[in-house]
Design an enzyme around this catalytic site. Structure first.
Site, PDB file in Angstrom:
ATOM      1  N   ASP A  75      -3.238   4.353   2.917  1.00 10.26           N
ATOM      2  CA  ASP A  75      -3.655   4.578   4.229  1.00 10.26           C
ATOM      3  C   ASP A  75      -3.077   6.003   4.462  1.00 10.26           C
ATOM      4  O   ASP A  75      -2.206   6.552   4.297  1.00 10.26           O
ATOM      5  CB  ASP A  75      -2.813   3.693   5.195  1.00 10.26           C
ATOM      6  CG  ASP A  75      -3.381   2.431   5.151  1.00 10.26           C
ATOM      7  OD1 ASP A  75      -4.344   2.170   4.792  1.00 10.26           O
ATOM      8  OD2 ASP A  75      -2.779   1.606   5.890  1.00 10.26           O
ATOM      9  N   ASP A 108       1.000  -1.282   0.117  1.00 14.51           N
ATOM     10  CA  ASP A 108       0.128   0.049  -0.058  1.00 14.51           C
ATOM     11  C   ASP A 108       0.803   1.242   0.024  1.00 14.51           C
ATOM     12  O   ASP A 108       2.042   0.969   0.055  1.00 14.51           O
ATOM     13  CB  ASP A 108      -0.953   0.134   1.289  1.00 14.51           C
ATOM     14  CG  ASP A 108      -0.124   0.137   2.657  1.00 14.51           C
ATOM     15  OD1 ASP A 108       1.015   0.152   2.554  1.00 14.51           O
ATOM     16  OD2 ASP A 108      -0.709   0.333   3.664  1.00 14.51           O
ATOM     17  N   ASP A 127       1.467   4.635   2.202  1.00 13.39           N
ATOM     18  CA  ASP A 127       1.123   5.445   3.669  1.00 13.39           C
ATOM     19  C   ASP A 127       1.434   6.800   3.541  1.00 13.39           C
ATOM     20  O   ASP A 127       2.602   7.189   3.396  1.00 13.39           O
ATOM     21  CB  ASP A 127       1.729   4.496   4.792  1.00 13.39           C
ATOM     22  CG  ASP A 127       1.288   3.101   4.593  1.00 13.39           C
ATOM     23  OD1 ASP A 127       0.594   2.831   5.007  1.00 13.39           O
ATOM     24  OD2 ASP A 127       2.485   2.629   4.339  1.00 13.39           O
TER      25      ASP A 127
END
Ligand code: DCP
Ligand code: MG
Length: 371
Positions: free
Chosen positions: A295, A205, A207
Site C-alpha cells: 500500500d 502487506d 505500507d
C-alpha cells in the site's frame, strides 16, 4: 491454589494511546482467544461486542507480566463479565469451550476463508455463504458470480499474498519504492509505516508513505511510481485512488472510513524471494519470486505527520487516539488533521511528537504502539 499478584504497576489506562505495548505479548493464550471472539462478532457484523473483546485483548497485550489468576486482573480497565469468565476458564482448563466451538463452526470457518481473499469483505463473504457456497472451488465454479478485478487478483495470487511478508522482504520492497521515488523526484520522501514501522517481524502487506516537499507535486507521484513499476515488469495489480482531500473539512468521526489522500493498493512481484518458502512446497520452489501486497499513500507534505501517525497503527492504537482526543480533549483527530473544538481551530504539526503534545499525551514510540 493461591496465586501471587504481580508487583503493582501504575494504573493501566483505558486508552491504548496511554499505554506502551511492544510486540512482546505475555498473554498470548488469552488474547488469541479474545481475538477469535472479536473476529466472530465482526463477521456477524456486531460491532459493539467485537470492539469490547478487541479492547480487552489490547489491555492484556500491554501488561509486562502474564495473568496467572483472575485476581491479578483486578483494577484493569475494559474487562467485562464475559472476558473475565473466559480468562478463568482458560486459566483452569488451558482452553475455552466457547472459543473451540466457534473455531469448529462451519459458518465461522467459511467466512474466515472467504474474507482471507484480497477484495472480499464480510458482506460479500456472507452473501456467498447464504448461497450455499463453502469453498473456493464452489465460488469459482458458480457461473452467476462476477468477481471484480480485485477479487480476481486475490484468487490468482492467493497462495502468495495469504503468506506472511517478512521484514527482509519489506526491506527489499522499500529499496524498490525508494529507487522509484528518487528517480521521479530527487527530493522525494519515503517512509515505511504500518506494522513493520512498529517493529513487527511479519505483516500481511507492506505500507509506505511517499511525498515531496514541493506543494502539489505529490499528486503526480503515485501515477509516476505505478508507471515505473509497470515498466519494470513487477506490477501485478494496481488500484489507484486519486486524492479527495479537502483542506477545510473537519476530521471525520467515523473510524473505519478510509482517509482522503491519494493512495494505491498494489500487488508486486518480488524477485529472488525464496527466503520464506516452506520446505514442503513443491510447485513454486523453482519460481524465485513471490507476489506481495503493498500500500502506498501520498499526503501533501504539510499533513505528513498526521498521515504517518494514522498509518503506523495499530488499529486499536488509532481508535483510542481518536477516542481520547474526542472524549478527553474535545478535539477531532483523523489521518489528515487535528481540530480543537474549544478554540475552533486546526492544530498544525510537522512531527508525530507535535501531535502527541497537542493532545496532552506522553510520546509513545512506534514500537510501543502494538496495542
Ligand atoms: N489504518 C487505519 N484505518 C484503516 C486502514 C488502516 O487507520 N481503515 C492504519 C492502521 C494500520 C495501518 O493503517 O495499522 C496499516 O494498515 P494494515 O491493515 O496494513 O495494518 P498493519 O500494517 O498494522 O498490519 P499488517 O502487519 O497485518 O499489515
Ligand atoms: Mg500493513
Amino acid at each position: 491454589a493461591r496465586c501471587s499478584t504481580p508487583t503493582p504497576v501504575a494504573r493501566v489506562s483505558q486508552y491504548a494511546c496511554q499505554r506502551r505495548t511492544t510486540t512482546e505479548n505475555n498473554n498470548k493464550i488469552l488474547t488469541d482467544a479474545f481475538e477469535v471472539l472479536a473476529e466472530s462478532y465482526e463477521l456477524n457484523q456486531l460491532e459493539g461486542p467485537c470492539l469490547a473483546f478487541r479492547r480487552a485483548a489490547s489491555v492484556l497485550k500491554s501488561l509486562p507480566w502474564a495473568v496467572q489468576c483472575l485476581g491479578a486482573t483486578q483494577g484493569l480497565p475494559c474487562l467485562g463479565e464475559h472476558t473475565k469468565a473466559l480468562i478463568e476458564e482458560i486459566l483452569q482448563y488451558g482452553h475455552s469451550f466457547e472459543v473451540e466451538k466457534i473455531l469448529s463452526d462451519e459458518r465461522y470457518q467459511t467466512l474466515k476463508l472467504f474474507t482471507s481473499v484480497f477484495g472480499v469483505g464480510p458482506k460479500t463473504a456472507e452473501k456467498w455463504y447464504r448461497r450455499g457456497l463453502r469453498s473456493f472451488s464452489d465460488i469459482l465454479a458458480e457461473p452467476s458470480i462476477q468477481l471484480n478485478r480485485m477479487q480476481q487478483s486475490g484468487f490468482l495470487h492467493y497462495g502468495d499474498i495469504s503468506r506472511a511478508v517478512s521484514k527482509a522482504e519489506a526491506r527489499a520492497l522499500g529499496n524498490i519504492i525508494d529507487e522509484a521515488v528518487h528517480a521521479i523526484t530527487p527530493d522525494g520522501i519515503l517512509a515505511l509505516t504500518g506494522g513493520f514501522r512498529r517493529g513487527k517481524e511479519f505483516g500481511h502487506d507492506v505500507d509506505f508513505i511517499v511525498t515531496t516537499p514541493e506543494q502539489g507535486k505529490e499528486e503526480t507521484l503515485l501515477p509516476n511510481i505505478i508507471d515505473r513499476l509497470k515498466e519494470q515488469g513487477i506490477l501485478l495489480y494496481s488500484d489507484y485512488q486519486t486524492s479527495t482531500f479537502d483542506i477545510s473539512k473537519l476530521p471525520s468521526h467515523k473510524f473505519e472510513a478510509m482517509d482522503h489522500f491519494a493512495k494505491c493498493f498494489l500487488i508486486l512481484r518480488l524477485e529472488g524471494s525464496l527466503v520464506d518458502r516452506g520446505l514442503n512446497s513443491t510447485e513454486g520452489d523453482s519460481r524465485g519470486w513471490r507476489a506481495v501486497r503493498v500500500d502506498l499513500v501520498s499526503p501533501p507534505m504539510e499533513r505528513y505527520a498526521y498521515a504517518l501517525l494514522g498509518w503506523t497503527g495499530s488499529r486499536q492504537f488509532e481508535r483510542d487516539l481518536r477516542r481520547f482526543a474526542r472524549l478527553e480533549q474535545h478535539m477531532l483527530l483523523d489521518n489528515h488533521a487535528l481540530y480543537d473544538k474549544t478554540k475552533k481551530e486546526f492544530l498544525a504539526a510537522t512531527t508525530e511528537r507535535d501531535i502527541f503534545a497537542h493532545l496532552g499525551l506522553e510520546y509513545i514510540e512506534p514500537w510501543q504502539r502494538n496495542a
